[in-house]
Scaffold this active site. Sequence first.
Site, PDB file in Angstrom:
ATOM      1  N   SER A 105      31.330  65.980  11.276  1.00 44.05           N
ATOM      2  CA  SER A 105      30.466  65.360  12.284  1.00 44.05           C
ATOM      3  C   SER A 105      29.202  66.216  12.378  1.00 44.05           C
ATOM      4  O   SER A 105      29.129  67.156  13.158  1.00 44.05           O
ATOM      5  CB  SER A 105      31.171  65.313  13.637  1.00 44.05           C
ATOM      6  N   LYS A 180      28.788  58.457  14.748  1.00 44.12           N
ATOM      7  CA  LYS A 180      29.915  59.316  15.135  1.00 44.12           C
ATOM      8  C   LYS A 180      29.602  60.094  16.421  1.00 44.12           C
ATOM      9  O   LYS A 180      30.431  60.170  17.335  1.00 44.12           O
ATOM     10  CB  LYS A 180      30.231  60.288  13.987  1.00 44.12           C
ATOM     11  N   LYS A 249      29.477  70.266  20.652  1.00 40.10           N
ATOM     12  CA  LYS A 249      28.521  70.104  19.544  1.00 40.10           C
ATOM     13  C   LYS A 249      28.169  68.622  19.361  1.00 40.10           C
ATOM     14  O   LYS A 249      27.004  68.251  19.222  1.00 40.10           O
ATOM     15  CB  LYS A 249      29.144  70.673  18.267  1.00 40.10           C
TER      16      LYS A 249
HETATM   17  P1  NAD Z   1      38.635  73.096  11.923  1.00 40.22           P
HETATM   18  O1  NAD Z   1      37.927  74.177  12.637  1.00 40.22           O
HETATM   19  O2  NAD Z   1      40.107  72.929  12.090  1.00 40.22           O
HETATM   20  O3  NAD Z   1      38.348  73.201  10.339  1.00 40.22           O
HETATM   21  C1  NAD Z   1      37.126  73.622   9.798  1.00 40.22           C
HETATM   22  C2  NAD Z   1      37.450  74.399   8.516  1.00 40.22           C
HETATM   23  O4  NAD Z   1      36.210  74.754   7.894  1.00 40.22           O
HETATM   24  C3  NAD Z   1      38.203  75.716   8.776  1.00 40.22           C
HETATM   25  O5  NAD Z   1      39.335  75.791   7.925  1.00 40.22           O
HETATM   26  C4  NAD Z   1      37.174  76.804   8.456  1.00 40.22           C
HETATM   27  O6  NAD Z   1      37.757  77.984   7.923  1.00 40.22           O
HETATM   28  C5  NAD Z   1      36.310  76.101   7.427  1.00 40.22           C
HETATM   29  N1  NAD Z   1      34.952  76.630   7.329  1.00 40.22           N
HETATM   30  C6  NAD Z   1      34.057  76.848   8.318  1.00 40.22           C
HETATM   31  N2  NAD Z   1      32.874  77.267   7.817  1.00 40.22           N
HETATM   32  C7  NAD Z   1      33.022  77.313   6.466  1.00 40.22           C
HETATM   33  C8  NAD Z   1      32.179  77.652   5.384  1.00 40.22           C
HETATM   34  N3  NAD Z   1      30.923  78.033   5.597  1.00 40.22           N
HETATM   35  N4  NAD Z   1      32.672  77.585   4.129  1.00 40.22           N
HETATM   36  C9  NAD Z   1      33.954  77.188   3.892  1.00 40.22           C
HETATM   37  N5  NAD Z   1      34.821  76.844   4.885  1.00 40.22           N
HETATM   38  C10 NAD Z   1      34.366  76.904   6.146  1.00 40.22           C
HETATM   39  O7  NAD Z   1      37.867  71.745  12.324  1.00 40.22           O
HETATM   40  P2  NAD Z   1      38.401  70.234  12.258  1.00 40.22           P
HETATM   41  O8  NAD Z   1      38.999  69.885  13.565  1.00 40.22           O
HETATM   42  O9  NAD Z   1      39.162  70.033  10.999  1.00 40.22           O
HETATM   43  O10 NAD Z   1      36.985  69.455  12.186  1.00 40.22           O
HETATM   44  C11 NAD Z   1      36.238  69.389  11.011  1.00 40.22           C
HETATM   45  C12 NAD Z   1      35.092  68.393  11.237  1.00 40.22           C
HETATM   46  O11 NAD Z   1      35.638  67.112  11.567  1.00 40.22           O
HETATM   47  C13 NAD Z   1      34.171  68.770  12.406  1.00 40.22           C
HETATM   48  O12 NAD Z   1      32.846  68.427  12.079  1.00 40.22           O
HETATM   49  C14 NAD Z   1      34.702  67.912  13.556  1.00 40.22           C
HETATM   50  O13 NAD Z   1      33.715  67.681  14.538  1.00 40.22           O
HETATM   51  C15 NAD Z   1      35.142  66.677  12.823  1.00 40.22           C
HETATM   52  N6  NAD Z   1      36.209  65.899  13.449  1.00 40.22           N
HETATM   53  C16 NAD Z   1      37.331  66.515  13.966  1.00 40.22           C
HETATM   54  C17 NAD Z   1      38.355  65.732  14.537  1.00 40.22           C
HETATM   55  C18 NAD Z   1      39.598  66.345  15.117  1.00 40.22           C
HETATM   56  O14 NAD Z   1      40.353  65.627  15.809  1.00 40.22           O
HETATM   57  N7  NAD Z   1      39.907  67.604  14.896  1.00 40.22           N
HETATM   58  C19 NAD Z   1      38.216  64.330  14.561  1.00 40.22           C
HETATM   59  C20 NAD Z   1      37.082  63.748  13.988  1.00 40.22           C
HETATM   60  C21 NAD Z   1      36.095  64.535  13.438  1.00 40.22           C
END
Ligand code: NAD
Length: 306
Positions: A105, A180, A249
């Site tokens: 997102s 989104k 965010k």
């Molecule tokens: P999360 O924090 O669980 O996962 C993010 C991952 O990215 C982590 O494993 C982290 O180590 C990795 N990471 C961060 N910076 C990095 C980099 N520079 N290089 C490599 N790896 C890196 O987050 P999430 O909940 O999986 O969300 C991911 C995305 O999806 C976000 O943008 C969030 O807004 C969106 N989203 C989340 C949900 C939800 O329910 N969790 C639902 C819809 C959308």
Amino acid sequence: MIQAVIVPPARIGFVGLGKMGQPMARHLARAGYRVLAHDLDAKALARAREEADAEAPGSLRSIAERCDAVITMLPDGHAVRAVSLHAEGLLAGFAPGAVLIDMSSSSPVGTRELGERLAARGVRMIDAPVSGGVRKADDATLAIMVGGEAQTIERCRPVLEAMGKQIFLTGPLGSGHAMKALNNYVSAAGLAAAVEAVLAAARFGLDPGKVVDVLNASTGMNNATLNKFHRFILSRAFDSGFSLDLMVKDLKTALEVAHSSATPAPLAEACVAAWSEAQAALGPGLDHTAVARYWEQLAGTELRKK
Ligand code: NAD
């Protein structure tokens, strides 16, 4: 030049194997794609090796060199630009015609800038953020909102269909990210309204559980009352899998979309202020449903089933 549709057993890069990325990569592997994974967190990478039979070549550049498409599922657009543009990043390895699919997102303004940088080197980009949370990522039924050129989206359709159920084409690059963020604004506003209403009802002497049941049978029902209140708030579990930091965010991004289109949005302004205040007071690392705890503290009342 017309590029081929990306079908199994094509290699797909997957950057960001967190709560969402992990099950999404697993479904790509189940569909027959070969997954090349990258994450800063070694544990996340080890899990992807186990659950998605992923290779982990170590460098972003080598992943891009070996893949037709790379998916990013990172916290925000800053991280997506960082992994794409640094000296040994994805852009250093992409062949012309390769596709970056940003499923994070991200902010649509940054997405369009990144798309231009990639296009200058013949690399395509689509934005394909998702809704449905960890539960729908787990059973590959995510809603996916996709922005970009129609031809590139069609090349990527089988990849997206391995992870989602409903795929919406929203318009040019960045439109999926705008959609989104605005969706999450509506979701956050609904949760905030529900918490305020249930708190007021509880302090007036009503049973919080019954209040939620009545809302769910009435016109006040929303996603928070239906799917979050009993399960994550009244249970005190606060473990939906979507963090408060990510929600704040997304709210700021939604406001950015309103401002950049000169749209008056007083309710969104109030919502960003209220959620940001809660985040500052509660601290980092919490689930977004824990926001209720801040409004409970202000009211001096804890919401539990009677
Ligand atoms: P999360 O924090 O669980 O996962 C993010 C991952 O990215 C982590 O494993 C982290 O180590 C990795 N990471 C961060 N910076 C990095 C980099 N520079 N290089 C490599 N790896 C890196 O987050 P999430 O909940 O999986 O969300 C991911 C995305 O999806 C976000 O943008 C969030 O807004 C969106 N989203 C989340 C949900 C939800 O329910 N969790 C639902 C819809 C959308």
